[in-house]
Design an enzyme around this catalytic site. Structure first.
Site, PDB file in Angstrom:
ATOM      1  N   LYS A  76       1.114  -1.363   0.114  1.00 51.78           N
ATOM      2  CA  LYS A  76       0.192  -0.129  -0.152  1.00 51.78           C
ATOM      3  C   LYS A  76       0.575   1.708   0.060  1.00 51.78           C
ATOM      4  O   LYS A  76       0.951   2.328  -0.467  1.00 51.78           O
ATOM      5  CB  LYS A  76      -0.935   0.065   1.009  1.00 51.78           C
ATOM      6  CG  LYS A  76      -1.291   1.205   1.831  1.00 51.78           C
ATOM      7  CD  LYS A  76      -2.227   1.628   0.410  1.00 51.78           C
ATOM      8  CE  LYS A  76      -3.105   2.702   1.197  1.00 51.78           C
ATOM      9  NZ  LYS A  76      -4.471   2.932   1.740  1.00 51.78           N
TER      10      LYS A  76
ATOM     11  N   LYS B 217       1.284  11.892   5.379  1.00 51.20           N
ATOM     12  CA  LYS B 217       1.898  11.238   6.367  1.00 51.20           C
ATOM     13  C   LYS B 217       2.150   9.464   5.542  1.00 51.20           C
ATOM     14  O   LYS B 217       3.153   9.127   6.307  1.00 51.20           O
ATOM     15  CB  LYS B 217       0.446  10.755   7.052  1.00 51.20           C
ATOM     16  CG  LYS B 217       0.375   9.385   8.199  1.00 51.20           C
ATOM     17  CD  LYS B 217      -0.575   8.719   8.592  1.00 51.20           C
ATOM     18  CE  LYS B 217      -1.278   7.783   8.011  1.00 51.20           C
ATOM     19  NZ  LYS B 217      -2.417   6.698   8.356  1.00 51.20           N
TER      20      LYS B 217
END
Lengths: 297, 297, 297, 297
Positions: free
Chosen positions: B172, B240
């Protein structure tokens, strides 16, 4: 029927000129390597010229495709160049990828003699040149482009008129800037995934099933996974084009921080001897540092 | 029928849990905001729990979706966390995007108690969560994943089993690394083109007709040209995720130079107050410096 | 005379604690490697403790010097940590270079028990630690620092009180950020000069005769030219510190684009096995890519 | 006594030529702005010439100092340029900072006519030029340099003979590359420190007490803290020089990743209108993004 000229019979130019001949046009040819001109001339209604000037004398429309800004300036404005043979009304189109400001210079030099000039860089690589399916990005006068369009149509399928002198090149350089950065995005992602223990094929499936799916990655990834770095578009040419895009940023006042770093990775690839390989070989820079190879398992 | 649990009812979690309910499952719910759990519980065979621990006590399979590594650790291993209520054989799947090494920690803590853990981050944004069409990247034991798959299938359509603990997250993060860099490639290219005088729509046509065509650009470009920066995926979350990808590079030993610069541009965007906007708003950093806007003419 | 404690007897800590002993202080010692504590204890009025807690019980002032944020948190707040033995009024000073927010956490945990805490990272390397000539950057309460100053003066010569909790570390990380970037500036300049055909000694003379003259370059350049990469300060520690500086930028909202790239070059150095060498060995990353060595002719 | 010539009476050239006059030499002058030549001629044994060619005809040694590669090529090799008036044995020294390959071109063009050429860029800014204390880095034939040295000594104090044609420039560009990167290291460190809450004066003290102490920082920091960005050396000239250093990296095959990013920050500064300010004004790029000012409290 209009008389055409074509200069520069390299990997791109040779099949482009051949497509003009195939379409039945009469074409005056010149190449730095005279042999290529003779060889191609045998295929159609072509004549071989000794200089760009002679091509211009013989033609209403002249197309050319050379390696860089200096060569473009030379065939256009140098000794025995096109400018010496062109007449008012002659249309000259440079299909090379060169610096936009060089194109503007050439445009202005021609304009003083009443010669029309188009910057008309193309994409589609060798297969597009051979198949007559190139995409052209055109800068210069739009009416001039419309006059030349029938001949462009023998060489390409998609045409973007981008604006005044140099604007075709501006568009082309932005396109290559985006491509180079997507290549490096792929390089970083795939080396990270592989070193982290994900099979490259799987990671590629994940990417291709996401918004990261792109023409470039779909096209280049199989070559990388097969460790086949034969050239479609060489690292050194892509590096040259990024350099011109950065110069363009300087000219118009746009900082390009990520492109600047991509450029240095491509420099590293050239320094490591990958200049003649396809630009997907740039992945080797990170692979070598990281001690891992992104290859089919 | 198995008893399910779901923790974390935010933008993603709420519709994911609702899809489990819609599929007829019995679901124990917990949310930091108790109101959300009560509201959702009214829609199906759901019970509202006061702590993650209570959810674990009531469930065979627990899914959760929270904001970051610290929150994931908290709901899993903190006071009144899942670990206090889970039994040997309970399967817990974290659908959040967190640091792979946090996932490995959680996996190991659960393993000691015989609890099975999967890291199962997903993509597809809010529409994918609502439509039950998410893509999941799964790390952990494959047999465990197969047991949980029927419940995942109420929430998603595509599943990549990526390897052991943390490998779903590794995949991911690589995906988001590539996406962030493509975004910045687009930003640099479009600002350069616009300042050089090319209409943004035209430049976009040129890109979409080339190998630079990509899902991300096709999806985001219209928002940028319409100056619509409402959030699909916010700058702060993408920032992030890039940060975790860079940490991953550090962990496994892969330098990521272009990603590092993209990260700093995203930091600049956050510093300029664009953290809550969609991450395509990062283009404003370069626009502001360059004095130009990439908008529909 | 106050009772002192010292934890962590590594390259820096050992000579620092010895200087406290030499100054005639009574010092309770603890080290992860008990042998080191016993060896040092033989040199003065020292006692060896089995845990940080015991050191705290025996001391009015405790100093420590460990490797990273996790270790600092462990000796301060972990099981058998300082917090278990410290009394209201005890002053604890962490001389390690750790993350400012970890220091703030520790400060707050101590504060609840009435224990005073200072973050007091230092510079001066091994020679400074041995000679008692370190420079300290101190964060925390200024009055607390003044109480502890007499003991610091046995270990260092220059003291900067930088502000509240974490501010000593903020200053230290900025200093190392600047140093790392100057190192990389030197690396790029010297590799370029050498490959361009300038003798490295000459290029160094030119730099040292210009505004580029700096303490770092004067100190490190001779080692590089002699190809002596033995450690004064290792690549891996400098890399750790740049990482904390980048995290700091994230925390307070400052993009650090050049530092981010320097960080990736240092990552490349670590990936190439240079983590334990002095951080001037980072020049090898560019040397290797460029096929040239910056060495004395 | 030898007859001297000087071309280009800008910020640097004017006081350099004046120092030649003060030393009692006879100097033929030419300036793009004729008024400057007339004004300076009034101060000593000087004659004013209408073209570079006329200066060459009147001189044994010709020095010049102009703005960039194109201007250097023009005064040396253009119409009415030095090459038209120089005789075999004439020594021409270009004190401008231009591209090394342009200097090599000029060297070769002169050589064909028996004219000697030196590239001799200098540092020391306006005060150095006025005080006759410049540092020169010289490329070309060493014996030629020794012949010209007595006249250089009226303008400077330190001389580095760096090697053949272009090597003086190679050294100068490396020096400026290092300086630009140290400037940006300072920018990033000081903006981070200030936003983190450290007083800029204190942070500067910390740096000046460490290995980060450097001539550049000592010189520039007070200007920054006083918000005085009047020019000693402008952003646009430094940006030009970094660009030539990057081109040099391309020419010899050295990637320069940090320099490339510094260059883009300087581009951002130019885009924000700071081109004419001193290059320490580049700190404003980060300040503006971060919402903080590094100024004296």
């Amino acid at each position: 029927m209009a008389k055409l000229g074509f200069l520069g019979l390299g990997i791109m130019g040779y099949p482009m000129a051949r497509n003009l001949l195939k379409a039945g046009h009469e074409v005056a040819l010149w190449s730095h390597t005279a042999e290529k001109a003779r060889s191609l001339a045998a295929e159609g209604k072509a004549t071989v010229c000794g200089t760009p000037k002679q091509v211009a004398e013989a033609s209403d429309f002249v197309f050319y495709c050379v390696g860089d800004s200096a060569m473009s300036r030379q065939v256009a404005l140098g000794q025995d160049g096109l400018i010496e043979g062109a007449r008012p009304g002659t249309i000259v189109a440079d299909c090379s990828t060169i610096a936009p400001d060089t194109a503007v210079d050439i445009h202005e030099a021609f304009k003083k003699k009443g010669v029309e000039f188009l910057d008309a860089p193309c994409t589609g690589s060798k297969p597009g040149a051979e198949g007559g399916t190139l995409t052209f990005m055109v800068g210069g006068d739009q009416a001039v482009f419309e006059k030349a369009r029938p001949y462009f149509e023998a060489m390409g399928k998609v045409f973007f008129y981008c604006g005044g002198p140099g604007m075709g090149l501006n568009a082309k350089l932005v396109q290559n800037l985006v491509l180079a950065n997507i290549m490096q995005a792929f390089n970083e992602g795939m080396v990270l995934a592989t070193k982290a223990g994900i099979r490259p094929e799987l990671m590629l499936d994940v990417l291709n099933n996401s918004a990261a799916k792109s023409g470039l990655i779909s096209f280049k990834a199989p070559y990388v996974l097969d460790r086949n770095f034969g050239t479609n578009f060489s690292t050194k040419w892509m590096y040259k084009d990024i350099g011109m895009a950065l110069d363009n940023g300087k000219r118009v006042g746009v900082p390009l921080p990520v492109t600047a770093v991509t450029s240095q990775i491509f420099q590293a690839a050239v320094s490591r001897g990958l200049g003649e390989d396809d630009f997907c070989s740039t992945i080797k820079v990170l692979e070598e540092i990281s001690g891992v190879e992104v290859k089919k398992s």
